[in-house]
Design an enzyme around this catalytic site. Structure first.
Site, PDB file in Angstrom:
ATOM      1  CG  ASP A  30      -2.078   0.970   1.098  1.00 59.56           C
ATOM      2  OD1 ASP A  30      -3.220   0.513   0.967  1.00 59.56           O
ATOM      3  OD2 ASP A  30      -1.820   2.195   1.115  1.00 59.56           O
ATOM      4  CB  ILE A  31       0.744   4.312  -2.103  1.00 60.05           C
ATOM      5  CG1 ILE A  31       1.805   5.232  -2.661  1.00 60.05           C
ATOM      6  CG2 ILE A  31      -0.519   5.071  -1.743  1.00 60.05           C
ATOM      7  CD1 ILE A  31       1.452   5.839  -4.014  1.00 60.05           C
ATOM      8  CG  ASN A  87     -12.370  -0.814   3.867  1.00 59.42           C
ATOM      9  OD1 ASN A  87     -12.800  -1.230   4.939  1.00 59.42           O
ATOM     10  ND2 ASN A  87     -11.181  -0.247   3.735  1.00 59.42           N
ATOM     11  N   GLY A  93     -15.707   3.171   3.719  1.00 63.11           N
ATOM     12  CA  GLY A  93     -14.602   4.023   3.266  1.00 63.11           C
ATOM     13  C   GLY A  93     -13.876   3.508   2.044  1.00 63.11           C
ATOM     14  CD  GLN A  94     -14.844  -0.511  -2.656  1.00 58.65           C
ATOM     15  OE1 GLN A  94     -15.966  -0.840  -2.246  1.00 58.65           O
ATOM     16  NE2 GLN A  94     -14.263  -1.077  -3.695  1.00 58.65           N
ATOM     17  CG  HIS A 100      -8.465  -2.886  -2.406  1.00 61.42           C
ATOM     18  ND1 HIS A 100      -9.352  -2.197  -3.205  1.00 61.42           N
ATOM     19  CD2 HIS A 100      -8.382  -2.180  -1.247  1.00 61.42           C
ATOM     20  CE1 HIS A 100      -9.777  -1.126  -2.576  1.00 61.42           C
ATOM     21  NE2 HIS A 100      -9.206  -1.092  -1.358  1.00 61.42           N
ATOM     22  CG  HIS A 102      -6.968  -2.855   3.088  1.00 59.72           C
ATOM     23  ND1 HIS A 102      -6.233  -1.701   2.940  1.00 59.72           N
ATOM     24  CD2 HIS A 102      -8.162  -2.615   2.515  1.00 59.72           C
ATOM     25  CE1 HIS A 102      -6.969  -0.796   2.302  1.00 59.72           C
ATOM     26  NE2 HIS A 102      -8.139  -1.323   2.040  1.00 59.72           N
TER      27      HIS A 102
HETATM   28  P1  5GP Z   1      -9.881   1.427   0.332  1.00 64.34           P
HETATM   29  O1  5GP Z   1     -10.119   2.674   1.145  1.00 64.34           O
HETATM   30  O2  5GP Z   1     -10.487   1.548  -1.044  1.00 64.34           O
HETATM   31  O3  5GP Z   1     -10.256   0.164   1.025  1.00 64.34           O
HETATM   32  O4  5GP Z   1      -8.309   1.336   0.155  1.00 64.34           O
HETATM   33  C1  5GP Z   1      -7.603   1.911  -0.900  1.00 64.34           C
HETATM   34  C2  5GP Z   1      -6.137   1.772  -0.570  1.00 64.34           C
HETATM   35  O5  5GP Z   1      -5.395   1.991  -1.747  1.00 64.34           O
HETATM   36  C3  5GP Z   1      -5.652   2.773   0.482  1.00 64.34           C
HETATM   37  O6  5GP Z   1      -5.085   2.062   1.591  1.00 64.34           O
HETATM   38  C4  5GP Z   1      -4.622   3.603  -0.276  1.00 64.34           C
HETATM   39  O7  5GP Z   1      -3.526   3.968   0.536  1.00 64.34           O
HETATM   40  C5  5GP Z   1      -4.225   2.687  -1.406  1.00 64.34           C
HETATM   41  N1  5GP Z   1      -3.791   3.365  -2.615  1.00 64.34           N
HETATM   42  C6  5GP Z   1      -4.394   4.416  -3.220  1.00 64.34           C
HETATM   43  N2  5GP Z   1      -3.725   4.774  -4.326  1.00 64.34           N
HETATM   44  C7  5GP Z   1      -2.673   3.907  -4.428  1.00 64.34           C
HETATM   45  C8  5GP Z   1      -1.614   3.758  -5.383  1.00 64.34           C
HETATM   46  O8  5GP Z   1      -1.499   4.482  -6.374  1.00 64.34           O
HETATM   47  N3  5GP Z   1      -0.715   2.759  -5.152  1.00 64.34           N
HETATM   48  C9  5GP Z   1      -0.831   1.934  -4.076  1.00 64.34           C
HETATM   49  N4  5GP Z   1       0.111   0.992  -3.941  1.00 64.34           N
HETATM   50  N5  5GP Z   1      -1.806   2.040  -3.171  1.00 64.34           N
HETATM   51  C10 5GP Z   1      -2.722   3.017  -3.344  1.00 64.34           C
END
Ligand code: 5GP
Ligand code: ZN
Length: 114
Positions: A30-31, A87, A93-94, A100, A102
């Site tokens: 994760d970034i 999520n 909070g998706q 994906h 986590h």
């Molecule tokens: P969500 O909130 O949709 O469950 O999680 C999205 C995740 O994607 C977040 O933890 C966010 O840090 C990660 N993320 C968003 N943009 C990027 C990216 O460009 N590269 C990577 N590796 N992770 C990302």
């Protein structure tokens, strides 16, 4: 999906710090990690939310869990513990609409989540 960030990582159009790849699954760091270990594990196939999986996705969804186990084991957090989260939609909070898992670990994680 041409405008999907994670499809772009799958296709090599966007950079990802990839830690595992197979024909159907990709895993990358994760970034913006929330813990010492924070890996995103995705189906290569575009699926927007957990609401959109069906029987034909059983295989890849199962593989995602096996890969989580493998990565946790390789990183030495299988026994100390880790958390896996999908999520789904706004209240969870998706932010990226390509499902994906986590995989989070390497520190004590609070429960219940916020
Ligand atoms: P969500 O909130 O949709 O469950 O999680 C999205 C995740 O994607 C977040 O933890 C966010 O840090 C990660 N993320 C968003 N943009 C990027 C990216 O460009 N590269 C990577 N590796 N992770 C990302
Ligand atoms: Zn996608």
């Amino acid at each position: 999906m041409s405008n999907c960030l994670f499809c772009k990582i799958v296709n090599g159009e966007a950079l990802g710090d990839i830690v595992f790849e197979s024909d159907s699954v990709l895993a990358f760091n994760d970034i913006n990690p929330v813990a010492p270990h924070h890996v995103l594990i995705i189906p290569k196939k575009h699926i927007s939310t957990l609401n959109d999986i069906d029987e034909k996705d059983f295989n890849v969804m199962g593989k995602i869990h096996l890969i989580a186990n493998k990565i946790a084991s390789e990183r030495g957090i299988a026994e100390s513990g880790f958390r896996t989260v999908f999520n789904c939609n706004k209240d969870a909070g998706q932010a990226v609409f390509h499902i994906h898992m986590h995989l989070v670990g390497g520190r004590k994680l609070n429960w219940p989540p916020g």
